[in-house]
Design an enzyme around this catalytic site. Sequence first.
Site, short mmCIF file in Angstrom:
data_model
loop_
_atom_site.label_atom_id
_atom_site.label_comp_id
_atom_site.label_asym_id
_atom_site.label_seq_id
_atom_site.Cartn_x
_atom_site.Cartn_y
_atom_site.Cartn_z
N THR A 189 15.27 33.81 -49.43
CA THR A 189 15.87 34.45 -50.60
C THR A 189 17.39 34.38 -50.54
O THR A 189 18.05 34.32 -51.57
CB THR A 189 15.39 35.91 -50.68
OG1 THR A 189 13.96 35.93 -50.68
CG2 THR A 189 15.90 36.59 -51.94
N TYR A 204 9.83 33.80 -37.97
CA TYR A 204 9.73 33.76 -39.43
C TYR A 204 8.72 32.67 -39.76
O TYR A 204 9.04 31.48 -39.71
CB TYR A 204 11.10 33.49 -40.04
CG TYR A 204 11.13 33.37 -41.55
CD1 TYR A 204 10.04 33.71 -42.34
CD2 TYR A 204 12.29 32.93 -42.19
CE1 TYR A 204 10.10 33.61 -43.72
CE2 TYR A 204 12.35 32.82 -43.57
CZ TYR A 204 11.25 33.16 -44.33
OH TYR A 204 11.30 33.05 -45.70
N ASN A 205 7.50 33.06 -40.05
CA ASN A 205 6.43 32.10 -40.32
C ASN A 205 6.26 31.93 -41.83
O ASN A 205 5.89 32.87 -42.53
CB ASN A 205 5.11 32.57 -39.71
CG ASN A 205 4.05 31.49 -39.78
OD1 ASN A 205 4.28 30.36 -39.36
ND2 ASN A 205 2.87 31.83 -40.31
N TYR A 206 6.55 30.73 -42.31
CA TYR A 206 6.47 30.44 -43.75
C TYR A 206 5.87 29.05 -43.92
O TYR A 206 6.57 28.08 -44.21
CB TYR A 206 7.86 30.53 -44.37
CG TYR A 206 7.90 30.59 -45.88
CD1 TYR A 206 6.76 30.52 -46.66
CD2 TYR A 206 9.13 30.71 -46.53
CE1 TYR A 206 6.82 30.57 -48.03
CE2 TYR A 206 9.21 30.77 -47.91
CZ TYR A 206 8.05 30.70 -48.66
OH TYR A 206 8.12 30.76 -50.03
N LYS A 251 7.72 37.88 -39.27
CA LYS A 251 7.62 37.96 -40.72
C LYS A 251 6.67 36.85 -41.14
O LYS A 251 6.98 35.67 -41.00
CB LYS A 251 8.99 37.77 -41.38
CG LYS A 251 8.90 37.65 -42.90
CD LYS A 251 10.19 37.14 -43.52
CE LYS A 251 10.01 36.95 -45.03
NZ LYS A 251 11.21 36.34 -45.66
N ASP A 252 5.50 37.23 -41.64
CA ASP A 252 4.47 36.26 -42.01
C ASP A 252 4.42 36.14 -43.52
O ASP A 252 3.88 37.01 -44.21
CB ASP A 252 3.11 36.70 -41.46
CG ASP A 252 2.05 35.63 -41.60
OD1 ASP A 252 2.40 34.43 -41.51
OD2 ASP A 252 0.87 35.98 -41.78
N THR A 253 5.01 35.07 -44.05
CA THR A 253 5.07 34.88 -45.49
C THR A 253 3.87 34.07 -45.94
O THR A 253 3.90 32.83 -46.02
CB THR A 253 6.39 34.20 -45.90
OG1 THR A 253 7.48 35.00 -45.42
CG2 THR A 253 6.51 34.09 -47.42
#
Length: 308
Positions: free
Chosen positions: A58, A144-146, A169-171
């Site tokens: 973002t 940060y998993n995306y 953070k699992d997106t």
Amino acid sequence: MGRQGNLEELWCLRMPEIITPIITPFTKDNRIDKEKLKIHAENLIRKGIDKLFVNGTTGLGPSLSPEEKLENLKAVYDVTNKIIFQVGGLNLDDAIRLAKLSKDFDIVGIASYAPYYYPRMSEKHLVKYFKTLCEVSPHPVYLYNYPTATGKDIDAKVAKEIGCFTGVKDTIENIIHTLDYKRLNPNMLVYSGSDMLIATVASTGLDGNVAAGSNYLPEVTVTIKKLAMERKIDEALKLQFLHDEVIEASRIFGSLSSNYVLTKYFQGYDLGYPRPPIFPLDDEEERQLIKKVEGIRAKLVELKILKE
């Protein structure tokens, strides 16, 4: 009765967090607008946001140079130390340097997404990337998993193999995928990266959400969490669904561009411009977006979540 009382007490003590992946404001000539960034950070913290995730998707993190990532950290740090500093990129030396430089800041931790773009990277090399960051970081390290953005899924099993993450953070919209981190890594802080799962996450024992929509509706995201924790599930879901309608409207025009327009509309201050190739919405797109959300704003005012 005693056991029930203890469970109720534990439930109340376990307060999931709302973390904002803070927008990076740019000037018309494509420089970071640090004053606008500070104004935004101050507003978010004042309205109950627990932490700020700096240089995330973002915040257009992949478009930032290492120097700009550090510039963002310094600007936000002038406001708060409740920061997770995203350092990841395609040059591991840059990520290492940023991690080491973060020692001068008393922050929550650093984070990194998986190296993106390159196809068919071996799991062994992905593990090595993250272990290297853990070895040099003076702070706790967050994954940060995306998978949609990076093409790599550092799932709960791989995270356990890496073995050095404080949190994730699992997106991903699949709540089972996110819950697996807690199942296989019970001491890890587990955050969903989905705005549409705030009420769900607050009811599951996970640790919170990193919610892009909290940039422009911090009052709403914080209230959803509060209502869910008070077990006012019907009220929490009613608010969650209004929030979801705004998210869906933003996606029609490109959510990363829409974030700038929606922050100005709901919060009342200008965050400048995104950075191309994330182009600003044109006047007609702005008009259409605001038309789609103005009824939702009226409902939020009626519910006394937003002011007139």
